[in-house]
Write a protein that holds these residues in place. Sequence first.
Motif, PDB file in Angstrom:
ATOM      1  N   SER A   7      38.555  16.678  73.997  1.00 56.21           N
ATOM      2  CA  SER A   7      38.459  16.045  75.321  1.00 56.21           C
ATOM      3  C   SER A   7      37.151  15.306  75.544  1.00 56.21           C
ATOM      4  O   SER A   7      36.657  15.229  76.655  1.00 56.21           O
ATOM      5  CB  SER A   7      38.645  17.099  76.419  1.00 56.21           C
ATOM      6  OG  SER A   7      39.875  17.744  76.293  1.00 56.21           O
ATOM      7  N   GLY A   8      36.567  14.753  74.465  1.00 56.42           N
ATOM      8  CA  GLY A   8      35.331  13.997  74.593  1.00 56.42           C
ATOM      9  C   GLY A   8      34.068  14.842  74.539  1.00 56.42           C
ATOM     10  O   GLY A   8      32.965  14.321  74.626  1.00 56.42           O
ATOM     11  N   PHE A   9      34.204  16.158  74.393  1.00 55.32           N
ATOM     12  CA  PHE A   9      33.048  17.052  74.262  1.00 55.32           C
ATOM     13  C   PHE A   9      32.796  17.325  72.782  1.00 55.32           C
ATOM     14  O   PHE A   9      33.707  17.231  71.966  1.00 55.32           O
ATOM     15  CB  PHE A   9      33.315  18.394  74.961  1.00 55.32           C
ATOM     16  CG  PHE A   9      33.370  18.309  76.455  1.00 55.32           C
ATOM     17  CD1 PHE A   9      32.214  18.401  77.218  1.00 55.32           C
ATOM     18  CD2 PHE A   9      34.577  18.145  77.107  1.00 55.32           C
ATOM     19  CE1 PHE A   9      32.275  18.333  78.597  1.00 55.32           C
ATOM     20  CE2 PHE A   9      34.646  18.072  78.490  1.00 55.32           C
ATOM     21  CZ  PHE A   9      33.482  18.161  79.235  1.00 55.32           C
ATOM     22  N   ASP A  10      31.578  17.723  72.436  1.00 58.85           N
ATOM     23  CA  ASP A  10      31.341  18.177  71.081  1.00 58.85           C
ATOM     24  C   ASP A  10      32.040  19.531  70.894  1.00 58.85           C
ATOM     25  O   ASP A  10      32.288  20.258  71.850  1.00 58.85           O
ATOM     26  CB  ASP A  10      29.840  18.255  70.780  1.00 58.85           C
ATOM     27  CG  ASP A  10      29.087  19.179  71.721  1.00 58.85           C
ATOM     28  OD1 ASP A  10      28.906  20.351  71.360  1.00 58.85           O
ATOM     29  OD2 ASP A  10      28.700  18.708  72.812  1.00 58.85           O
ATOM     30  N   LYS A  11      32.391  19.841  69.675  1.00 60.23           N
ATOM     31  CA  LYS A  11      33.223  21.001  69.348  1.00 60.23           C
ATOM     32  C   LYS A  11      32.647  22.310  69.899  1.00 60.23           C
ATOM     33  O   LYS A  11      33.365  23.091  70.523  1.00 60.23           O
ATOM     34  CB  LYS A  11      33.384  21.087  67.829  1.00 60.23           C
ATOM     35  CG  LYS A  11      34.270  22.208  67.355  1.00 60.23           C
ATOM     36  CD  LYS A  11      34.379  22.176  65.839  1.00 60.23           C
ATOM     37  CE  LYS A  11      35.209  23.318  65.323  1.00 60.23           C
ATOM     38  NZ  LYS A  11      35.319  23.274  63.859  1.00 60.23           N
ATOM     39  N   HIS A  12      31.372  22.548  69.663  1.00 56.72           N
ATOM     40  CA  HIS A  12      30.741  23.797  70.105  1.00 56.72           C
ATOM     41  C   HIS A  12      30.814  23.953  71.626  1.00 56.72           C
ATOM     42  O   HIS A  12      31.197  25.000  72.139  1.00 56.72           O
ATOM     43  CB  HIS A  12      29.280  23.833  69.637  1.00 56.72           C
ATOM     44  CG  HIS A  12      28.493  24.953  70.226  1.00 56.72           C
ATOM     45  ND1 HIS A  12      28.616  26.254  69.782  1.00 56.72           N
ATOM     46  CD2 HIS A  12      27.595  24.979  71.231  1.00 56.72           C
ATOM     47  CE1 HIS A  12      27.814  27.036  70.505  1.00 56.72           C
ATOM     48  NE2 HIS A  12      27.185  26.285  71.381  1.00 56.72           N
ATOM     49  N   TYR A  13      30.460  22.907  72.338  1.00 56.09           N
ATOM     50  CA  TYR A  13      30.444  22.963  73.801  1.00 56.09           C
ATOM     51  C   TYR A  13      31.862  23.089  74.364  1.00 56.09           C
ATOM     52  O   TYR A  13      32.105  23.818  75.325  1.00 56.09           O
ATOM     53  CB  TYR A  13      29.736  21.720  74.349  1.00 56.09           C
ATOM     54  CG  TYR A  13      29.310  21.831  75.789  1.00 56.09           C
ATOM     55  CD1 TYR A  13      28.347  22.743  76.181  1.00 56.09           C
ATOM     56  CD2 TYR A  13      29.871  20.999  76.749  1.00 56.09           C
ATOM     57  CE1 TYR A  13      27.952  22.834  77.503  1.00 56.09           C
ATOM     58  CE2 TYR A  13      29.477  21.085  78.077  1.00 56.09           C
ATOM     59  CZ  TYR A  13      28.517  21.997  78.441  1.00 56.09           C
ATOM     60  OH  TYR A  13      28.130  22.088  79.755  1.00 56.09           O
ATOM     61  N   TYR A  14      32.806  22.388  73.742  1.00 52.31           N
ATOM     62  CA  TYR A  14      34.201  22.465  74.151  1.00 52.31           C
ATOM     63  C   TYR A  14      34.691  23.915  74.080  1.00 52.31           C
ATOM     64  O   TYR A  14      35.310  24.421  75.018  1.00 52.31           O
ATOM     65  CB  TYR A  14      35.060  21.561  73.263  1.00 52.31           C
ATOM     66  CG  TYR A  14      36.536  21.682  73.513  1.00 52.31           C
ATOM     67  CD1 TYR A  14      37.140  20.973  74.545  1.00 52.31           C
ATOM     68  CD2 TYR A  14      37.335  22.513  72.720  1.00 52.31           C
ATOM     69  CE1 TYR A  14      38.503  21.077  74.784  1.00 52.31           C
ATOM     70  CE2 TYR A  14      38.694  22.630  72.955  1.00 52.31           C
ATOM     71  CZ  TYR A  14      39.277  21.913  73.983  1.00 52.31           C
ATOM     72  OH  TYR A  14      40.616  22.031  74.217  1.00 52.31           O
ATOM     73  N   HIS A  15      34.410  24.562  72.957  1.00 50.90           N
ATOM     74  CA  HIS A  15      34.860  25.950  72.797  1.00 50.90           C
ATOM     75  C   HIS A  15      34.193  26.879  73.816  1.00 50.90           C
ATOM     76  O   HIS A  15      34.825  27.795  74.337  1.00 50.90           O
ATOM     77  CB  HIS A  15      34.644  26.428  71.372  1.00 50.90           C
ATOM     78  CG  HIS A  15      35.614  25.810  70.404  1.00 50.90           C
ATOM     79  ND1 HIS A  15      36.982  25.926  70.523  1.00 50.90           N
ATOM     80  CD2 HIS A  15      35.413  25.045  69.305  1.00 50.90           C
ATOM     81  CE1 HIS A  15      37.582  25.272  69.544  1.00 50.90           C
ATOM     82  NE2 HIS A  15      36.646  24.720  68.794  1.00 50.90           N
ATOM     83  N   LYS A  16      32.944  26.624  74.103  1.00 54.07           N
ATOM     84  CA  LYS A  16      32.246  27.406  75.135  1.00 54.07           C
ATOM     85  C   LYS A  16      32.961  27.265  76.490  1.00 54.07           C
ATOM     86  O   LYS A  16      33.203  28.251  77.183  1.00 54.07           O
ATOM     87  CB  LYS A  16      30.791  26.935  75.250  1.00 54.07           C
ATOM     88  CG  LYS A  16      30.015  27.598  76.351  1.00 54.07           C
ATOM     89  CD  LYS A  16      28.597  27.049  76.428  1.00 54.07           C
ATOM     90  CE  LYS A  16      27.845  27.721  77.550  1.00 54.07           C
ATOM     91  NZ  LYS A  16      26.422  27.543  77.450  1.00 54.07           N
ATOM     92  N   LEU A  17      33.279  26.024  76.862  1.00 53.61           N
ATOM     93  CA  LEU A  17      33.954  25.785  78.143  1.00 53.61           C
ATOM     94  C   LEU A  17      35.358  26.396  78.172  1.00 53.61           C
ATOM     95  O   LEU A  17      35.806  26.866  79.215  1.00 53.61           O
ATOM     96  CB  LEU A  17      34.014  24.285  78.445  1.00 53.61           C
ATOM     97  CG  LEU A  17      32.664  23.601  78.674  1.00 53.61           C
ATOM     98  CD1 LEU A  17      32.857  22.114  78.920  1.00 53.61           C
ATOM     99  CD2 LEU A  17      31.884  24.235  79.794  1.00 53.61           C
ATOM    100  N   LYS A  18      36.039  26.408  77.035  1.00 52.91           N
ATOM    101  CA  LYS A  18      37.366  27.017  76.969  1.00 52.91           C
ATOM    102  C   LYS A  18      37.284  28.546  77.140  1.00 52.91           C
ATOM    103  O   LYS A  18      38.146  29.141  77.797  1.00 52.91           O
ATOM    104  CB  LYS A  18      38.069  26.673  75.644  1.00 52.91           C
ATOM    105  CG  LYS A  18      38.532  25.241  75.542  1.00 52.91           C
ATOM    106  CD  LYS A  18      39.469  24.805  76.650  1.00 52.91           C
ATOM    107  CE  LYS A  18      40.885  25.216  76.424  1.00 52.91           C
ATOM    108  NZ  LYS A  18      41.809  24.742  77.496  1.00 52.91           N
ATOM    109  N   VAL A  19      36.254  29.167  76.586  1.00 46.58           N
ATOM    110  CA  VAL A  19      36.060  30.620  76.762  1.00 46.58           C
ATOM    111  C   VAL A  19      35.792  30.922  78.233  1.00 46.58           C
ATOM    112  O   VAL A  19      36.375  31.847  78.812  1.00 46.58           O
ATOM    113  CB  VAL A  19      34.916  31.149  75.860  1.00 46.58           C
ATOM    114  CG1 VAL A  19      34.508  32.570  76.252  1.00 46.58           C
ATOM    115  CG2 VAL A  19      35.324  31.090  74.395  1.00 46.58           C
TER     116      VAL A  19
END
Length: 192
Positions: A7-19
């Motif tokens: 969704s336009g985020f970097d992978k690490h940050y995306y996963h953080k937001l999903k958690v």
Amino acid sequence: MFTNEFSGFDKHYYHKLKVIEKLLSKNYLDNRRKGGRLEYLFFELLNILKSKSDVDEVFWYGKKGKYGICEPAPGGKEGNPDVTFEIGDYSFILELTTYRGTRAQWNSSEASSVPDHIAKAKRENPNKKIIGIFSAPNIHPQLEKNLTLNARQEKVGMIFIPCIEFAELLSKLNREELLNLLVEKSEEQLKK
């Protein structure tokens, strides 16, 4: 590094937001947080340059909020720019956006507040030479024309550069090369 998959985020940050979303049932995968993250990443890149003495000062007007989520700088007419950095007598007003389209960039107040932020910086820093930088995924000619006219009224140079290209320049150039390039680009824009 950045794909539609995240969704336009970097992978690490995306996963953080999903958690966080899973634990709290609150979705932070929005354009506001995407913009805050972009501001934060440029702030961090400029801090690396500051640690090498290639940049004298750097300020981010956003913040890391609850759960370490990057919140963008408050914009609008009386708000602050996203990021500022200084090299010698120059103060650079960096405005960033994740929006791609001209209309979205202008209507979202991303671009329309740039002239106000430049004028405010000029008033608050009369001893500095002010240069505005607008960075987006792509720069549209009409938007560039509008912002250039506004910057000229303030007698301020303005640079337009895609985010990826700007990040690459920041990571490659030393202090003197960076300052010379930014001053040269702003002077070229004033002559157009």
